[in-house]
Structure formats: structure tokens, C-alpha cells
Enzyme design. Sequence first.
Site, PDB file in Angstrom:
ATOM      1  N   ARG A  18      -1.120 -11.226  -2.432  1.00 40.09           N
ATOM      2  CA  ARG A  18      -1.706 -10.848  -3.729  1.00 40.09           C
ATOM      3  C   ARG A  18      -2.917 -11.709  -4.067  1.00 40.09           C
ATOM      4  O   ARG A  18      -3.823 -11.293  -4.771  1.00 40.09           O
ATOM      5  CB  ARG A  18      -0.652 -10.914  -4.857  1.00 40.09           C
ATOM      6  CG  ARG A  18      -1.233 -10.634  -6.246  1.00 40.09           C
ATOM      7  CD  ARG A  18      -0.208 -10.156  -7.279  1.00 40.09           C
ATOM      8  NE  ARG A  18       1.039 -10.874  -7.229  1.00 40.09           N
ATOM      9  CZ  ARG A  18       1.218 -12.106  -7.709  1.00 40.09           C
ATOM     10  NH1 ARG A  18       0.252 -12.764  -8.292  1.00 40.09           N
ATOM     11  NH2 ARG A  18       2.403 -12.689  -7.597  1.00 40.09           N
ATOM     12  N   TYR A  23     -15.493   8.952 -15.721  1.00 32.33           N
ATOM     13  CA  TYR A  23     -14.272   9.377 -15.045  1.00 32.33           C
ATOM     14  C   TYR A  23     -13.124   9.463 -16.068  1.00 32.33           C
ATOM     15  O   TYR A  23     -12.967   8.574 -16.905  1.00 32.33           O
ATOM     16  CB  TYR A  23     -13.964   8.367 -13.937  1.00 32.33           C
ATOM     17  CG  TYR A  23     -12.757   8.726 -13.138  1.00 32.33           C
ATOM     18  CD1 TYR A  23     -12.790   9.790 -12.242  1.00 32.33           C
ATOM     19  CD2 TYR A  23     -11.569   8.019 -13.284  1.00 32.33           C
ATOM     20  CE1 TYR A  23     -11.669  10.136 -11.511  1.00 32.33           C
ATOM     21  CE2 TYR A  23     -10.446   8.365 -12.553  1.00 32.33           C
ATOM     22  CZ  TYR A  23     -10.506   9.419 -11.669  1.00 32.33           C
ATOM     23  OH  TYR A  23      -9.397   9.767 -10.949  1.00 32.33           O
ATOM     24  N   ASP A  29     -20.039   2.107 -12.188  1.00 32.00           N
ATOM     25  CA  ASP A  29     -19.144   2.768 -11.232  1.00 32.00           C
ATOM     26  C   ASP A  29     -20.036   3.539 -10.251  1.00 32.00           C
ATOM     27  O   ASP A  29     -20.675   4.515 -10.618  1.00 32.00           O
ATOM     28  CB  ASP A  29     -18.204   3.702 -12.008  1.00 32.00           C
ATOM     29  CG  ASP A  29     -17.191   4.404 -11.123  1.00 32.00           C
ATOM     30  OD1 ASP A  29     -17.464   4.572  -9.915  1.00 32.00           O
ATOM     31  OD2 ASP A  29     -16.132   4.810 -11.649  1.00 32.00           O
ATOM     32  N   LYS A  88     -12.547   7.386  -2.246  1.00 35.35           N
ATOM     33  CA  LYS A  88     -13.488   8.482  -2.043  1.00 35.35           C
ATOM     34  C   LYS A  88     -14.331   8.219  -0.791  1.00 35.35           C
ATOM     35  O   LYS A  88     -13.774   8.131   0.278  1.00 35.35           O
ATOM     36  CB  LYS A  88     -14.330   8.665  -3.312  1.00 35.35           C
ATOM     37  CG  LYS A  88     -13.503   8.594  -4.622  1.00 35.35           C
ATOM     38  CD  LYS A  88     -12.567   9.758  -4.805  1.00 35.35           C
ATOM     39  CE  LYS A  88     -11.563   9.588  -5.945  1.00 35.35           C
ATOM     40  NZ  LYS A  88     -12.079   9.171  -7.233  1.00 35.35           N
TER      41      LYS A  88
HETATM   42  C1  LIG Z   1     -11.609   8.658  -8.459  1.00 36.70           C
HETATM   43  C2  LIG Z   1     -12.505   7.887  -9.337  1.00 36.70           C
HETATM   44  C3  LIG Z   1     -12.046   6.758 -10.030  1.00 36.70           C
HETATM   45  C4  LIG Z   1     -10.608   6.303  -9.975  1.00 36.70           C
HETATM   46  O1  LIG Z   1     -10.249   5.922  -8.679  1.00 36.70           O
HETATM   47  P1  LIG Z   1      -8.727   5.986  -8.131  1.00 36.70           P
HETATM   48  O2  LIG Z   1      -8.892   5.448  -6.756  1.00 36.70           O
HETATM   49  O3  LIG Z   1      -8.299   7.404  -8.181  1.00 36.70           O
HETATM   50  O4  LIG Z   1      -7.908   5.126  -9.019  1.00 36.70           O
HETATM   51  C5  LIG Z   1     -12.940   6.063 -10.820  1.00 36.70           C
HETATM   52  N1  LIG Z   1     -14.219   6.472 -10.943  1.00 36.70           N
HETATM   53  C6  LIG Z   1     -14.693   7.552 -10.305  1.00 36.70           C
HETATM   54  C7  LIG Z   1     -16.119   7.961 -10.497  1.00 36.70           C
HETATM   55  C8  LIG Z   1     -13.857   8.311  -9.492  1.00 36.70           C
HETATM   56  O5  LIG Z   1     -14.316   9.405  -8.877  1.00 36.70           O
END
Ligand SMILES: *Cc1c(COP(=O)(O)O)cnc(C)c1O
Length: 405
Positions: A59, A112, A184, A209
Site C-alpha cells: 500500500r 466525468y 483530468d 482507458k
Molecule cells: C472513466 C473516467 C474516470 C473514472 O475512472 P475509473 O477508472 O472508472 O474510476 C474519470 N475521468 C474520466 C474522464 C473518465 O473517463
Amino acid sequence: MSKQYSHPDTVCIHAGKTGLNPHGALATPLYQTSTFVFDSAEQGAARFAGEEPGYIYTRLGNPTTRELELKVAALEGMEDAAATATGMGAVAAATMAFLQQGDHLIASKAIYGCSFALFNHQFARYGIEVSFVDMTDHEAIKQALQANTKMIFAETPINPTLTVLDLDFIGRFAKQHRLVSVIDNTFLTPLLQKPADYGIDLILHSATKYLNGHGDVVAGIIVGSTEHITQIKLTTLKDMGATISPHDAWLIIRGLKTLSVRMERHCQNAQKVAEFLEAHPAVGQVYYPGLKSHPGYKFIGKQMKAAGGVLAFELKGSLDDGRYFINQCKLFSLAVSLGDAESLIQHPASMTHSPYSAEERQMAGISDGLIRISVGLEHVEDLIADLTQALSLMQQKQQRSPLSL
Ligand SMILES: *Cc1c(COP(=O)(O)O)cnc(C)c1O
């Protein structure tokens, strides 16, 4: 970054090596271990005191995870990174490390869905004030500033209408008012957009992603200065615990090796699919910054190298027609998420943006007829053929029951 690594394609493959590879394996060793054995009581004490480098407990850090962190930090052109269990783990750890009761956050009004839910529903419980602002309106950002504003948070392009925000303005505004700026960068990856070039403090990703790219992991990562990342690791990551599994880190390291060739194909395919949809009579507005008709087009080749692999469009039809259309797609998988080899199709109003109320969705410009697709790595002619047949079945259904219009 050493000279051999000056091109991002090479960085994806070679950066971040930790040297903890005693047998010289080509692939990164997977340290699938919860804990690390100390040579002596003295050594254990020295590691806890931070007097001697070395691992203690996964962790708090792990050599496989460390390689992923250093690789993504190199790609973003920042000093350090902290890998997290999910993208939302990254959003929560990055924001909560720097915000406390009585602080104020300026957030983009369209972000998001779960980031919105965290800021709008959870932060209220902890006494953190949030203003949601249309960040294409720079005056609105200035007007949202309060004496207790500590942070500004946005994503660009904005899911799902792909609205592009001006990172140069956000970076300068944050510096001027001493705010921690957070972007982000999930949708474009560091290969297509580098927020650090605009003075952004913290860059985060859902590594679920494009960074991983194979639809088999949920994970996240936060990138920033050594000072910021250390604070996150020693507070919200250590004590709230959304750290990544070393196995997931290992899969993302593998996925990253092909990031540059994948992004190139995602962008080429998405451009062709967007042009096809824009010309189709059953389709209204198409949202893709690679199209001249999109307001984000002026940022292409400047802030963003290319427009990425996600696009959205309005069907000319009812909510029912939209459902019918999605059900007719055979090659596109009906699934949320994005950035995978497989092309995915989804309906934001009933899926990704369902944490929004109907009113909040309207505010964010998400209509009931909006369809989002993540264009994958299949041959683009197969993708266009699938959309063509599904659109024509929808048109036939509309002719049979014109009332549905
Ligand atoms: C999918 C996504 C998230 C969240 O990510 P997870 O891995 O599903 O927790 C945050 N921001 C954007 C732009 C996303 O596409």
C-alpha cells in the site's frame, strides 16, 4: 529524461525502469507481494523513518507500481506520480489531499459523472464548497473566485460533447491566484495533450482507458511535482488506501508499450467515423474536435495534437429510436468505458451521466438523444458498415411508426 528517450513513443516503452530486475528479464518483473522482508530490526526501523530507501508494504509502494509511476511521470513531463486503484481513486486522492472543511473548489460544470457526484454530493458532507462553472466562459471562472478558493478542477475535452477548454487560461488563472490546478487528461493521454506545458499542477488519468487500452483493468494515476505527489502518497493514499494492485500496474506497463501506435489509429478511425456521421441524414449534430464544425477545432495542432478516439452525436429521433439504434449495432459493443481495442457505444443520459439529475444533465448539455462512441482499433470500413446498417434499420422503423418522431 535521458537523450535516448526524447521521443514519447520510446518513453512509453523504455522509461521508468527501476533497476530492480535481478535476472535481467525483458518484461518488467511482477512483484506480486503484500509485504517486504527486512534484513534486520534496524533496517525495518530505518525504512519506516525514511532514512533508508526500500520497500515496506505494497500500500505504501511496490517496485512494479513504481515503474508505472515513473513511466507516466516521464510521459507527462512531470517529476513524480502516484498510481491508484481506479480513476476515481485518483480524483478523490488528488482533491482531498489539498482540500479541507471551509475550502472552496472551482470545478468545470461538465465533468466525468462520478467526479461530479464526488464534488456535488460527497464534498458537501465534509464542508467543502464547490462552484460548478462553464469553463469556456473565462469571465465566469473569474467571478467564481472566493477568498477561500484553493483548487480548480477540469477535464478537456469534456465527456461526452468533447468541449475543449483553454489550458493556458486555466494554468495562468491558477498561478495568479495560487490555486492548485488539476486536469483530468484521460481522454487524450500525454501523447496528445500535455497539461504540464501550461503550468498545471496535477494531471490525472483513469488508466482504465487508453493508458492500459485493453479493457482488462480498472486503475488510475496522478502526476505532479515531487512535493505534491509525496503529500498525496503520505495522506489520502496511505490512509484512505486506494492504491493500485501490482498486477494491474504490470498490465498497464504492458499496455503502455503500444500507446503511441494505438492512439494514432484511434484518432484516424474516429476522424473517419465522425465525417461519416456528419454526412448521414439520420444524424444531427456530431461532437468531435477533429471536425471543422466543432468549436474545439481551433485547438487541434496547438493545445491538442489530435482529437482522440471518442465522439458523440445526436440521432434524429426519440429516446426509443436511440435505444433501438444501439440495439442494432453488432460490431460496437454496448458498454460504457472507452479507450479499448473494441469499439464501444453507449447512451450517456441513462448510463454514464445517470448520477446527474435531469436538470443537471440539461445544464451540462446532455440531451436524451445523445449517443457516445469510443472508436476502437478495428478496420474503419467495418465500423462504418455497422453504423450504416443500424442507422438504416432505425430509419425504416421510423417510417413504419412516424409517431415515434
Ligand atoms: C472513466 C473516467 C474516470 C473514472 O475512472 P475509473 O477508472 O472508472 O474510476 C474519470 N475521468 C474520466 C474522464 C473518465 O473517463
